[in-house]
Design an enzyme around this catalytic site. Structure first.
Site, PDB file in Angstrom:
ATOM      1  N   ASP A 356       0.850  -1.175   0.000  1.00  0.00           N
ATOM      2  CA  ASP A 356       0.000   0.000   0.000  1.00  0.00           C
ATOM      3  C   ASP A 356       0.897   1.241   0.000  1.00  0.00           C
ATOM      4  OD1 ASP A 356      -2.364   1.451   0.143  1.00  0.00           O
ATOM      5  OD2 ASP A 356      -2.343   1.506   2.326  1.00  0.00           O
ATOM      6  N   ASP A 648      -2.645  -1.189   5.662  1.00  0.00           N
ATOM      7  CA  ASP A 648      -3.076  -0.733   6.978  1.00  0.00           C
ATOM      8  C   ASP A 648      -4.575  -0.523   7.075  1.00  0.00           C
ATOM      9  OD1 ASP A 648      -3.252   1.429   5.320  1.00  0.00           O
ATOM     10  OD2 ASP A 648      -2.084   2.798   6.566  1.00  0.00           O
ATOM     11  N   ASP A 652      -7.525  -3.291   2.815  1.00  0.00           N
ATOM     12  CA  ASP A 652      -6.394  -4.183   2.547  1.00  0.00           C
ATOM     13  C   ASP A 652      -6.605  -5.589   3.102  1.00  0.00           C
ATOM     14  OD1 ASP A 652      -4.836  -2.138   1.340  1.00  0.00           O
ATOM     15  OD2 ASP A 652      -4.325  -1.380   3.317  1.00  0.00           O
TER      16      ASP A 652
END
Length: 907
Positions: A356, A648, A652
């Site tokens: 990410d 996070d 996700d």
């Protein structure tokens, strides 16, 4: 006075006798809620955008649609989960070994094996229970109460009682309790980073320019469960509740996704099957040959059983578990908490890291990097230096005063309160030495016009000595249209076309580099102006622009470079805009000249086959949904890659669970992402992943060393019994000898190999394949060869001892030689190619294990009271000399083969 129209309800009873409604399927148009107008939303969801539903109607819909909460997946009972831990093939083989050992009267060995099996099962159940708590964490994201309009009046209800069609009220600070279509708003901004990955709040609007491919993060007329209102207020009609929300879809994906088998588990399973088949075949051959030669069937059966016990490395699961546990301890000290033991080794063979952007590669903190003032773009850091005239710093002062954010220290913690872009300006002003509290005291705010998403401006009015000033900030193009002059140096000049072009060119340059650009202006008045748009947002003096971005972490780029050197590809997957993602990726060297970037819309247009063709060159994915992330992970896994996924946010979680190893951020990560992950980075530092990769590779290498040691020794034991039986010799080793050697001399040295120091060049080679056998790279051949060497030496000693002395002396000598030669053989397996004398004393645990094992092995021969039990005798000095030379012989032979290997490799 509002006039509320009661919604119509069509009630009847279905064939099952269960009440149902015609509006049970409210949106039958197939049109997504964000594409509906306010009027269409009212008609389709049979509600009123001013008065909402009636309380009676809401109660009826609750009966049909159920509670606004996430469904629980079917849970397995504790007994079922415990029983499933015993399905592993090697576990079955170990249980068989325990039964055999019990049959031979070796109760201690049976207890040891069963303890290992039960311990592994308990650990497996505990890990599975923790994984299930991901759903529990998702449930915590549902909001306990919500403000709702029913019967034309505002009331508070439990959020789980919301139904499609409900009219919900939002204010700053509220959490969004369901998905819905916005029908009214005033400067509404919502933080959706946990769901979309976008680092800044989204400005919401009642209408927008959408099509059926508009990604989630750009649907500004919608709000989603679990997001938070950071500014303004609004109302929305509930269009999705419970499992029909975006969070609900993620929950469904977590329930249905299956964790792939780790490479280590696959290798150990393969090893267990290979050993079991080999042991079974050898047992049958030995039993049949011995019986046909006229041997006692019971004695032959016991011999065959002894060989089976010799073939199975009972301590291997324990060794693997302990080695992994020690690795997790070392990683915990390096800010990586491992939730599942095999995760350490799995990350060590990762070939792709899908990461990410927000909070992982970047600081998750908007930071001002550029300032445009005095007709030039300046690096923000340089303004801190001397030599810059007030016009450059005046931009910063405007941004600090026309600002509702604050940064305070509380209990030794720094708290940032407000919109991230406003916090960035306050932080930058602090860096330049401005004191907001002092400035607000000297230039107090006496009026304001709040930010509005239609105007895209915010203005504050301040008393300034005997005069008054207004400060305005907002979208550069809108602001510039309200300006008639601009500040250059100490002068205020007319804003002609040339000056406008320079300003807009600077705005375009910063925007193209993915900066979030804000414009600043001011105006001075002899008397206090009215806080009206037409008064204070006209005839402004343009002061400058700022460009801000969520910057990369400083330590990330070196870590990505090391990953590339180790043959690991880094891929950025983010919910942010494509230009922003590419700019950050290019800065970190993730995005190169031959790289590709895909948006979620472009990804949707590709079939799986087309995605497989471009997956290797695509290093950036932007504006993606949770489904996209899982699809990307699947595409890499289809290629045979071992995929690590970092993240996070709630969005996700499905990909974290689907990946071979999920790495969640410990500081900024949501509980959902942490529970779905295999590893948690307590410092949210991408560099920690590199440490984990290095540690994982070292752990796998050490496990291979343990396997190398155990199997080569076990092969030696098998061959000793097999060859002796085939050629008609007396049995060189009794079952008690084999069990003792396996129990004493194998276990501690194998464990000590698990803490071998990592090689310096461990990150200089490509990661191993997902399907690579643990015997790859010539390990299988080395195991067999070295097992043959150990067995031939032992058989030679047995033959000499039996013919020179007697059977008891021969058995005692081979018992001593096999135990001690295995201990010297430990030094051989520390490296595949380097000499055993390289870094000889770097592992103090190994030397401790060798000393203890040698002492315990020898005490059986030296203590007369144990002779009868083990059926051995005291050896004479000459016999001990032969034993010592034979015990050192494997070290000499393997050293010669290593030297030859290095010699021919260099040639």
């Amino acid at each position: 006075m509002q006039y509320c129209v009661e919604t119509k309800v069509f009630f009847n009873v279905g064939a099952s006798g269960r009440p149902r409604f015609e509006e049970e399927k409210l949106n039958e148009t197939g049109k997504s809620a964000y594409l509906l107008s306010v009027e269409e939303t009212e008609q389709i969801y049979k509600t009123d955008h001013l008065c909402g539903l009636t309380a009676e109607e809401a109660t009826r819909r609750l009966t049909v649609y159920g509670k606004n909460k996430l469904a629980e997946g079917k849970k397995k009972s504790l007994i079922v989960r415990f029983a499933e831990q015993f399905k592993d093939f090697l576990i079955v083989v170990l249980i068989a070994a325990a039964i055999i050992s019990g049959f031979l009267g070796e109760v201690s060995d049976t207890v040891l094996i069963l303890m290992i099996v039960v311990l592994n099962a308990v650990i497996g159940v505990v890990q599975e229970s923790k994984a299930e708590s991901a759903m529990e964490s998702l449930k915590q994201l549902t909001i306990p109460e919500a403000k709702v309009i029913r019967d034309g009046a505002q009331t508070v209800v439990r959020s789980e009682d919301l139904v499609p069609g409900d009219l919900v009220v939002l204010d700053a600070g509220d959490a969004v309790p369901a998905d819905g279509r916005i029908v009214a708003e005033a400067a509404l901004q919502v933080q959706e980073s946990a769901l979309t990955g976008e680092s800044v709040p989204v400005e919401k609007a009642v209408t927008g320019d959408f099509d059926d491919k508009t990604p989630l993060g750009d649907r500004v007329d919608m709000v989603y469960m679990s997001s938070a209102v950071t500014y303004g207020r609004g109302r929305f009609v509930v269009t999705g509740a419970g499992m029909d929300t975006e969070i609900g879809k993620i929950a469904g994906m977590l329930q249905t996704s299956e964790k792939s088998v780790t490479p280590l588990t696959r290798s150990i399973n393969q090893l267990g099957k290979t050993l079991a088949i080999a042991a079974l075949a050898a047992c049958i051959v030995i039993f049949a040959v011995g019986w046909l030669r006229g041997g006692n069937p019971i004695e032959m059966f016991l011999t065959a059983v002894s060989l089976a016990v010799a073939a199975i490395p009972e301590g291997l699961p324990a060794v693997v578990t302990v080695v992994l546990a020690m690795g997790t301890t070392r990683l915990a000290a390096k800010h990586a908490i491992i939730r599942k033991l095999p995760a350490v080794e799995t990350l060590g063979c990762a070939s792709v890291i899908c990461t990410d952007k927000t909070g992982t590669l970047t600081q998750n903190r908007m930071t001002i990097k550029k300032v445009y003032a005095n007709e030039g773009i300046i690096d923000a850091e340089k303004i801190k230096e001397d030599g810059f005239i007030p016009s450059e710093k005046f931009v910063v002062r405007i941004g600090e005063l026309c600002n509702d954010a604050s940064i305070i220290e509380e209990n030794e913690r720094v708290l940032e309160i407000g919109d991230p872009t406003e916090v960035a300006m306050v932080a930058y002003a602090d860096d330049l030495g401005f004191d907001k509290a002092l400035n607000m005291h000297e230039i107090p705010r006496i009026g304001e016009i709040p930010f509005d998403s239609d105007r895209k401006l915010m203005t504050t009015i301040h008393a300034y000595g005997d005069t008054f000033m207004s400060f305005t900030k907002g979208a550069p193009d809108v602001l510039l249209a309200r300006c008639t002059q601009y500040l250059k140096g100490y002068d205020v000049l007319p804003l002609d076309d040339g000056a406008r072009k320079k300003i807009m060119a600077a705005n375009a340059e910063m925007a193209d580099n993915a900066y979030r650009v804000l414009g600043y202006a001011f105006r001075q008045y002899p008397e206090q102006p009215a806080a009206e748009v037409g008064t204070v947002e006209a005839n402004l003096i343009f002061a400058g622009l700022t460009g801000m971005i969520d910057p990369p972490r400083e330590e990330v780029k070196p870590s990505i470079d090391e990953c590339r050197r180790a043959g690991i590809q880094t891929v950025m997957i983010t919910g942010d805009h494509k230009n922003t993602a590419v700019a950050i990726a290019r800065d970190l060297d993730i995005y190169r000249e031959d790289s590709r970037a895909l948006s979620g819309v472009e990804l949707d247009a590709l079939s799986d086959a087309e995605l497989d063709e471009v997956i290797e060159k695509t290093s950036v994915y932007a504006r993606v949904s949770p489904e996209h992330k899982v699809r990307i992970v699947n595409a890499w896994q289809r290629r045979g890659d071992v995929v690590a996924m970092t993240g996070d946010g709630v969005n996700d979680a499905p990909a974290l669970k689907k990946a071979d190893i999920g790495c969640a951020m410990g500081i900024t990560g949501t509980d959902v992402s942490k529970e779905a992950a295999d590893m948690i980075l307590t410092d949210d530092n991408f560099a920690t992943i590199v440490s984990a990769v290095r540690e994982g590779r070292g752990i796998y290498n050490n496990i291979k060393k343990a396997v190398h040691f155990l199997l080569s020794c076990n092969i030696a034991e098998i061959l000793i019994l097999f060859v002796a039986t085939i050629i008609g010799w007396a049995q060189p080793l009794l079952p008690v000898h084999i069990l003792w050697i396996n129990l004493v001399t194998d276990s501690l040295p194998a464990l000590a190999l698990g803490v071998e120091k990592n090689d310096d060049d461990i990150m200089d080679y490509e990661p191993r394949s997902r399907n690579e056998s643990i015997f790859a790279g010539g390990l299988g051949g080395r195991i067999v060869f070295q097992g043959i060497v150990l067995s031939l030496i032992s058989l030679a000693v047995f033959w000499y001892g039996t013919h020179r002395y007697n059977l008891l002396a021969g058995r005692t000598m081979v018992f001593a030689v096999l135990g001690l030669s295995q201990l010297t053989h430990v030094l051989n397996v520390r490296s595949e190619s380097k000499t055993a004398f390289h870094n000889l004393f770097t592992n103090r645990y190994l030397w401790g294990a060798l000393c203890i094992s040698a002492f315990v092995q020898l005490i059986v021969i030296f203590v007369p009271g144990l002779h009868l039990f083990f059926r051995v005798r005291m050896l004479a000095p000459m016999q001990w000399l032969i034993v010592a030379l034979a015990a050192l012989a494997p070290l000499v032979v393997v050293e010669v083969t290593k030297w030859l290997g290095r010699h021919f490799k260099n040639d």
